[in-house]
Design a protein around this motif. Structure first.
Motif, PDB file in Angstrom:
ATOM      1  N   HIS A 230       0.882  -1.290  -0.027  1.00 41.45           N
ATOM      2  CA  HIS A 230       0.025  -0.091  -0.061  1.00 41.45           C
ATOM      3  C   HIS A 230       0.763   1.306   0.258  1.00 41.45           C
ATOM      4  N   LEU A 231       2.325   1.071   0.029  1.00 40.95           N
ATOM      5  CA  LEU A 231       3.043   2.402  -0.065  1.00 40.95           C
ATOM      6  C   LEU A 231       2.783   2.955  -1.432  1.00 40.95           C
ATOM      7  N   ALA A 232       2.453   1.949  -2.431  1.00 40.48           N
ATOM      8  CA  ALA A 232       2.071   2.471  -3.702  1.00 40.48           C
ATOM      9  C   ALA A 232       0.802   2.900  -3.831  1.00 40.48           C
ATOM     10  N   SER A 233       0.339   4.284  -3.222  1.00 41.80           N
ATOM     11  CA  SER A 233      -0.847   4.421  -3.121  1.00 41.80           C
ATOM     12  C   SER A 233      -1.582   5.012  -4.538  1.00 41.80           C
ATOM     13  N   GLN A 249      -4.901  10.774   4.653  1.00 42.63           N
ATOM     14  CA  GLN A 249      -4.066   9.281   4.355  1.00 42.63           C
ATOM     15  C   GLN A 249      -3.111   9.537   3.171  1.00 42.63           C
ATOM     16  N   LEU A 250      -3.536  10.055   2.171  1.00 40.10           N
ATOM     17  CA  LEU A 250      -2.520  10.000   0.984  1.00 40.10           C
ATOM     18  C   LEU A 250      -1.487  10.999   1.322  1.00 40.10           C
ATOM     19  N   ASP A 251      -1.703  12.129   1.941  1.00 38.23           N
ATOM     20  CA  ASP A 251      -0.416  12.839   2.482  1.00 38.23           C
ATOM     21  C   ASP A 251       0.555  12.225   3.370  1.00 38.23           C
ATOM     22  N   SER A 252       0.063  11.359   4.492  1.00 36.12           N
ATOM     23  CA  SER A 252       0.698  10.768   5.103  1.00 36.12           C
ATOM     24  C   SER A 252       1.622   9.596   4.603  1.00 36.12           C
ATOM     25  N   ILE A 253       0.934   8.818   3.556  1.00 39.62           N
ATOM     26  CA  ILE A 253       1.586   7.830   2.638  1.00 39.62           C
ATOM     27  C   ILE A 253       2.777   8.485   1.992  1.00 39.62           C
ATOM     28  N   ASN A 254       2.551   9.763   1.347  1.00 44.84           N
ATOM     29  CA  ASN A 254       3.547  10.270   0.531  1.00 44.84           C
ATOM     30  C   ASN A 254       4.864  10.968   1.572  1.00 44.84           C
ATOM     31  N   PRO A 307      12.722   1.293  -8.348  1.00 49.49           N
ATOM     32  CA  PRO A 307      13.347   2.342  -7.579  1.00 49.49           C
ATOM     33  C   PRO A 307      12.512   3.406  -7.202  1.00 49.49           C
ATOM     34  N   ASP A 308      11.545   3.687  -8.208  1.00 45.84           N
ATOM     35  CA  ASP A 308      10.704   4.960  -7.643  1.00 45.84           C
ATOM     36  C   ASP A 308       9.527   4.502  -6.748  1.00 45.84           C
ATOM     37  N   LEU A 309       9.516   3.181  -6.340  1.00 44.52           N
ATOM     38  CA  LEU A 309       8.436   2.946  -5.204  1.00 44.52           C
ATOM     39  C   LEU A 309       7.150   2.375  -6.092  1.00 44.52           C
ATOM     40  N   THR A 310       7.288   2.283  -7.248  1.00 42.60           N
ATOM     41  CA  THR A 310       6.083   1.959  -8.028  1.00 42.60           C
ATOM     42  C   THR A 310       5.999   0.238  -7.988  1.00 42.60           C
ATOM     43  N   LEU A 311       4.788  -0.408  -7.698  1.00 37.36           N
ATOM     44  CA  LEU A 311       4.769  -1.867  -7.883  1.00 37.36           C
ATOM     45  C   LEU A 311       5.225  -2.310  -8.841  1.00 37.36           C
TER      46      LEU A 311
END
Length: 342
Positions: A230-233, A249-254, A307-311
């Motif tokens: 879920h890091l890849a929001s 929540q999206l701001d927190s994940i970012n 590397p860019d935290l995309t799944l």
């Protein structure tokens, strides 16, 4: 030397959409409440994690407390009232005797009285059950979360685990200044070893707990991230109740993403990771993780994220039903419908 123990304190069944439907309209806002109440045929079982920190200077700190025996085995009596009984099933929680918090402490030679500090990421029932066994501990909650304590994951669900139990916790306002991408923080002991970070969204005032140890760092994210994926929001989102909660929540994940990018030795500890990552956490954090434990977690993350935290593929969660049961599993599919079970 700081030790951390990942404690698997039972399991809970949740609708598939609660974890993975957040990019769809029916799992947003008021429609999400209706979807939660209506969908009784797409359940998955997920673990409930708490994290025990054994600090060489400041004693023992427990991050969240899991569920208790009565929640799992006397659910109907514990959650009285027609609304709660209509919304939540008798088998909502599963807890074996050996999974109870007090049993897990005992296996480590500890009693509840040996826990010096309890930090609650948020005041939802599956994180609160053990509080009643730890009333001699210093209990820490964010002020905003305490002010919203009568709001469960849905507004009609109160917090029975607090009833007559936790009346005067220590409230934090994140007064220690900025920390990396976070505009505020709370240095729990004043030495940077345990830092509380505001991660609102899943609940008002939700917080995460950063442990800074030699050679590794661990961020216990509570339910800001149900699973590490879920890091890849932009690709995976859980249920989000309202635009304000979604934005927060999206701001927190970012901000967590930015912290991950800026901190190469940082590992993440979600509250309910039912995929391969959860057992890896349990194996790694049985005290002080060794190099092989750390390497296994980092290997998983490198295989799961670009590397860019995309799944990486496979990345699309799909509910896989079980024959004769509403309790299924999750499969991650790629564009060619290849399947890796989670």
């Amino acid at each position: 030397m700081i030790e951390v123990h990942a404690l698997h304190i039972g399991d809970t069944k949740v609708p598939f959409g609660q974890f993975y439907g957040g990019t769809e309209g029916e799992w947003l806002g008021l429609r999400a409440v209706a979807s939660f109440l209506r969908d009784k045929s797409h359940y998955i079982s997920v673990p409930i994690y708490a994290f025990l920190i054994d600090h060489p200077t400041h004693g023992r700190v427990l991050v969240d407390t899991g569920i208790n025996w009565d929640q799992a085995h006397h659910h109907r009596e514990y959650y009285d009232g027609p609304l709660l009984r209509a919304a939540f099933d008798e088998d909502e929680y599963q807890l074996e005797d050996g999974q109870q918090l007090v049993r897990q402490l005992a296996r480590r030679g500890l009693a509840p009285a040996d826990i010096d500090v309890v930090v609650l990421t948020h005041l939802h029932e599956d994180h609160l059950g053990g509080v009643r066994d730890l009333l001699g501990s210093r209990v820490i909650v964010s002020r905003k979360n305490w002010q919203a304590r009568n709001l469960g994951i849905f507004p009609f669900r109160r917090t029975p685990s607090l009833k007559g139990v936790l009346t005067d916790p220590e409230l934090v306002d994140f007064s220690s200044g900025p920390y990396g991408p976070f505009t505020a923080s709370q240095d729990l002991f004043g030495d940077g070893s345990v830092v509380l970070l505001p991660t609102p969204g899943h609940a008002p005032g939700h917080l995460s707990v950063l442990i800074n140890a030699a050679g590794w760092r661990l961020l216990c994210v509570g339910d800001t991230l149900y699973t590490v994926r879920h890091l890849a929001s932009d690709q995976l989102r859980p249920i989000m109740l309202g635009k304000k909660a979604q934005h927060r929540q999206l701001d927190s994940i970012n901000r967590i993403r930015d912290l991950v990018r800026a901190t190469p030795d940082l590992l993440l500890a979600p509250g309910h990771d039912h995929t391969e990552y959860g057992p890896l956490l349990e194996r790694a954090f049985r005290g002080t993780p060794d190099e092989a434990d750390i390497a296994s977690l980092r290997k998983f993350l490198a295989q799961t994220f670009d590397p860019d935290l995309t799944l990486r593929e496979p990345s699309m969660p799909t509910f896989a039903p079980a024959v004769g049961s509403p309790l299924g599993t999750v499969e991650f599919r790629d564009r060619r419908s290849e399947v890796v079970k989670g």
